[in-house]
Write a protein that holds these residues in place. Structure first.
Motif, short mmCIF file in Angstrom:
data_model
loop_
_atom_site.label_atom_id
_atom_site.label_comp_id
_atom_site.label_asym_id
_atom_site.label_seq_id
_atom_site.Cartn_x
_atom_site.Cartn_y
_atom_site.Cartn_z
N GLY A 280 0.83 -1.19 0.00
CA GLY A 280 0.00 0.00 0.00
C GLY A 280 0.87 1.24 0.00
O GLY A 280 2.10 1.16 -0.10
N PRO A 281 0.27 2.41 0.16
CA PRO A 281 1.00 3.67 -0.02
C PRO A 281 1.90 4.07 1.15
O PRO A 281 2.69 5.00 1.01
N THR A 282 1.78 3.42 2.31
CA THR A 282 2.61 3.79 3.46
C THR A 282 3.28 2.55 4.03
O THR A 282 2.90 1.41 3.73
N LYS A 283 4.24 2.76 4.91
CA LYS A 283 4.94 1.66 5.56
C LYS A 283 4.05 0.92 6.56
O LYS A 283 4.41 -0.14 7.05
N LEU A 284 2.86 1.49 6.83
CA LEU A 284 1.92 0.85 7.75
C LEU A 284 1.06 -0.20 7.08
O LEU A 284 0.37 -0.96 7.76
N HIS A 285 1.07 -0.24 5.76
CA HIS A 285 0.22 -1.18 5.02
C HIS A 285 0.89 -2.55 4.94
O HIS A 285 1.33 -3.01 3.88
N VAL A 286 0.96 -3.20 6.09
CA VAL A 286 1.57 -4.53 6.20
C VAL A 286 0.59 -5.46 6.89
O VAL A 286 -0.46 -5.03 7.36
N ASN A 287 0.93 -6.72 6.97
CA ASN A 287 0.07 -7.70 7.63
C ASN A 287 0.90 -8.69 8.41
O ASN A 287 2.06 -8.94 8.07
N PRO A 288 0.34 -9.28 9.46
CA PRO A 288 1.07 -10.27 10.23
C PRO A 288 1.40 -11.51 9.39
O PRO A 288 0.79 -11.76 8.35
N ILE A 289 2.35 -12.28 9.89
CA ILE A 289 2.67 -13.58 9.31
C ILE A 289 2.26 -14.64 10.33
O ILE A 289 2.62 -14.56 11.50
N PHE A 290 1.49 -15.63 9.88
CA PHE A 290 0.96 -16.67 10.76
C PHE A 290 1.71 -17.97 10.50
O PHE A 290 1.70 -18.50 9.38
N GLU A 291 2.39 -18.46 11.53
CA GLU A 291 3.09 -19.73 11.45
C GLU A 291 2.23 -20.80 12.13
O GLU A 291 2.11 -20.82 13.35
N ILE A 292 1.60 -21.64 11.33
CA ILE A 292 0.62 -22.59 11.83
C ILE A 292 1.31 -23.75 12.54
O ILE A 292 2.34 -24.25 12.10
N GLY A 293 0.73 -24.19 13.65
CA GLY A 293 1.31 -25.25 14.47
C GLY A 293 1.10 -26.64 13.88
O GLY A 293 0.45 -26.81 12.85
N PRO A 294 1.59 -27.66 14.57
CA PRO A 294 1.60 -29.02 14.02
C PRO A 294 0.34 -29.83 14.30
O PRO A 294 0.25 -30.97 13.85
N LEU A 295 -0.64 -29.25 15.02
CA LEU A 295 -1.78 -30.05 15.43
C LEU A 295 -3.03 -29.68 14.65
O LEU A 295 -3.31 -28.50 14.43
N GLU A 296 -3.78 -30.70 14.23
CA GLU A 296 -5.09 -30.50 13.63
C GLU A 296 -5.81 -31.85 13.59
O GLU A 296 -5.17 -32.90 13.60
N PRO A 297 -7.16 -31.83 13.59
CA PRO A 297 -7.88 -33.10 13.47
C PRO A 297 -7.49 -33.81 12.18
O PRO A 297 -7.25 -33.17 11.15
N ARG A 298 -7.42 -35.12 12.23
CA ARG A 298 -7.01 -35.91 11.06
C ARG A 298 -8.20 -36.69 10.52
O ARG A 298 -8.80 -37.49 11.23
N PHE A 299 -8.53 -36.46 9.27
CA PHE A 299 -9.63 -37.16 8.62
C PHE A 299 -9.07 -37.89 7.40
O PHE A 299 -8.33 -37.31 6.61
N SER A 300 -9.43 -39.15 7.26
CA SER A 300 -8.87 -39.95 6.16
C SER A 300 -9.74 -39.95 4.92
O SER A 300 -9.28 -40.30 3.84
#
Length: 383
Positions: A309-329
Motif C-alpha cells: 500500500g502507499p505507506t509503511k503501515l500497510h503490512v500484515n502479520p505472518i501466521f506460522e501454523i502449528g503441528p496439530l489439527e484433526p485428522r480425517f482420512s
C-alpha cells in the motif's frame, strides 16, 4: 529447568457485563491503556468471554440469535504490553512474536454455540437462501463436541482465537476510518455482487453505542476515543478478526508493532470452525483461556514485512501454523463454478464459485435426514 507455570494475567467473569470488568474492550484504539505488562519469554494466561458477552443462551430458542445486539460484541481481553529483558517496551517498527502454548474451555463453561443471523440483523453469506435466525448448542467432551440440535454428529475441534492483534497507531486508525468510510459512501455501487450475495454492511464504522474501552476513564478522552475507535470487523493490518481455524496450539504469529508496548489483545475464542464462517456466527463460539509467550524482533517490520500500500503501515502479520489439527482420512469435495443461481456467468469469481460449492454441499447432505439449516450450521463449524 523447572516446569513453567503460566502467570494468571487477565481473569474475566462470564456473568458480569464487559464494560464493568476493566480488562475488556471491543474497539481498536491506541489510547486504550494496557491492563498488564509481560516480559519476553514469560508464560502468561489470558481468560476470555464469548464474543457476545453472554447474549446467546444454552436453550432451544433462536430468539437471542435473532435479536443479538451487534454494537457491543467482540470483547477482547487486554491490551497486554510487552517489554524485553531489559524492561524496554516493544517499539513501533518492531515485530511482536506471539506463541500460543495452550488454550481451552473455562471450567464449568464447557459449551458453545453456532448460529445463523437473521437477514435484518447481520445476515450471512447465504442470507438470500436462509434469511431466518437459527442456532445449535454444542457440548464439549475433551477434544470432541456434539449437539442436541444436530443429532448423530460428533467431531474433534481445534480451539483457536478468532480475534487477536496489536493496537493501531493514531496514523493507522485514521487510514482505516478514511478508507472504510469511503467504501460505505459508495453504497451498493462499491460491490459487484449485490445481485448475487445479499448486501450486508460494507464496513462497520466507528460508533460509540455499545463501546467498551477497557480502563479508559469516562469523560472527554473516552468520548473522543469511542467516536473514532475502529470496530472489530473486518481484519486489518494489525491482525484482528482473522478467523484462521488452524491458529491453535504451537502457532506463532509475527505481529507488526504500531504503538509502544505493542498492546496485544485477544478474544472471540472458537472451539472449532469450518472453511469460512458461512452462517456469519459460524464457528462454535465459546469462552475460554489461552497461554502465551512473546518475543520482540527489533526493527522486524522493515526486515520481514513488505508494505502492500502507499505507506509503511500497510503490512500484515505472518501466521506460522502449528503441528496439530484433526485428522480425517476420507472426505467429499464439492465443486463450485463461477455461475450464479440465475445462470449468469461471472469472470473467474471466487465468491460466486464458493457460494455454488456450498449450496451443492448443502443440497447433498440434506438428502440424509438433516434440514438445510442444520447442514449450514455444521458446515460453518466442522473442521
Amino acid at each position: 529447568m523447572p516446569p513453567t507455570t503460566p502467570t494468571p494475567l487477565i481473569k474475566v467473569d462470564i456473568k458480569k457485563p464487559a464494560a464493568d470488568q476493566g480488562v475488556l474492550h471491543n474497539r481498536w484504539h491506541p489510547d486504550i491503556p494496557a491492563v498488564g505488562t509481560v516480559e519476553v519469554g514469560e508464560v502468561f494466561r489470558v481468560e476470555t468471554i464469548d464474543w457476545t458477552n453472554g447474549q446467546i443462551k444454552d436453550d432451544d430458542s433462536a430468539e437471542d440469535m435473532k435479536n443479538v445486539d451487534l454494537t457491543c460484541v467482540h470483547n477482547l481481553s487486554g491490551p497486554v504490553a510487552v517489554n524485553d529483558k531489559e524492561g524496554k517496551p516493544a517499539q513501533p517498527g518492531d515485530l511482536l512474536v506471539v506463541e500460543i502454548l495452550n488454550l481451552g474451555a473455562r471450567e464449568g463453561d464447557e459449551w458453545g454455540y453456532t448460529g445463523i443471523f437473521d437477514r435484518d440483523n447481520g445476515g450471512s453469506f447465504l442470507t438470500d437462501h436462509f434469511p431466518h435466525a437459527c442456532k445449535a448448542i454444542w457440548n464439549f467432551e475433551g477434544i470432541y463436541c456434539h449437539s442436541r440440535h444436530i443429532p448423530g454428529v460428533r467431531f474433534p475441534g481445534l480451539i483457536h482465537p478468532g480475534l487477536i492483534g496489536t493496537a493501531p497507531s493514531h496514523e493507522l486508525l485514521k487510514i482505516w476510518n478514511e478508507r472504510e468510510s469511503h467504501l460505505v459512501e459508495q453504497g451498493e455501487a462499491a460491490i459487484t455482487l449485490g445481485s448475487v450475495c445479499h448486501t450486508r454492511p460494507l464496513a462497520l464504522l466507528p460508533n460509540a453505542k455499545g463501546a467498551t474501552l477497557g480502563t479508559l476513564p469516562k469523560g472527554p478522552a473516552w468520548d473522543k476515543a469511542a467516536g473514532e475507535a475502529a470496530r472489530t470487523i473486518p481484519g486489518r493490518e494489525n491482525g484482528g478478526n482473522c478467523d484462521i481455524k488452524n491458529l491453535s496450539r504451537g502457532c506463532k504469529v509475527y505481529f507488526p508493532v504500531f504503538v509502544e508496548g505493542a498492546n496485544l489483545s485477544v478474544g472471540d475464542l472458537h472451539f472449532s470452525q469450518g472453511d469460512g464462517e458461512i452462517s456469519f456466527c459460524g464457528a462454535i463460539e465459546m469462552s475460554g483461556w489461552l497461554d502465551f509467550k512473546c518475543d520482540i524482533i527489533r526493527g522486524g517490520m522493515d526486515k520481514y514485512l513488505t508494505p502492500m500500500g502507499p505507506t509503511k503501515l500497510h503490512v500484515n502479520p505472518i501466521f506460522e501454523i502449528g503441528p496439530l489439527e484433526p485428522r480425517f482420512s476420507e472426505w467429499l469435495v464439492f465443486e463450485g463454478v463461477s455461475v450464479d443461481e440465475s445462470g449468469r456467468q461471472h469472470y473467474l469469481d471466487a465468491t460466486v464459485a464458493y457460494k455454488r460449492a456450498v449450496l451443492n454441499c448443502v443440497d447433498y447432505l440434506s438428502k440424509f435426514g438433516y434440514s438445510k439449516e442444520q447442514v449450514i450450521l455444521l458446515l460453518s463449524c466442522c473442521p
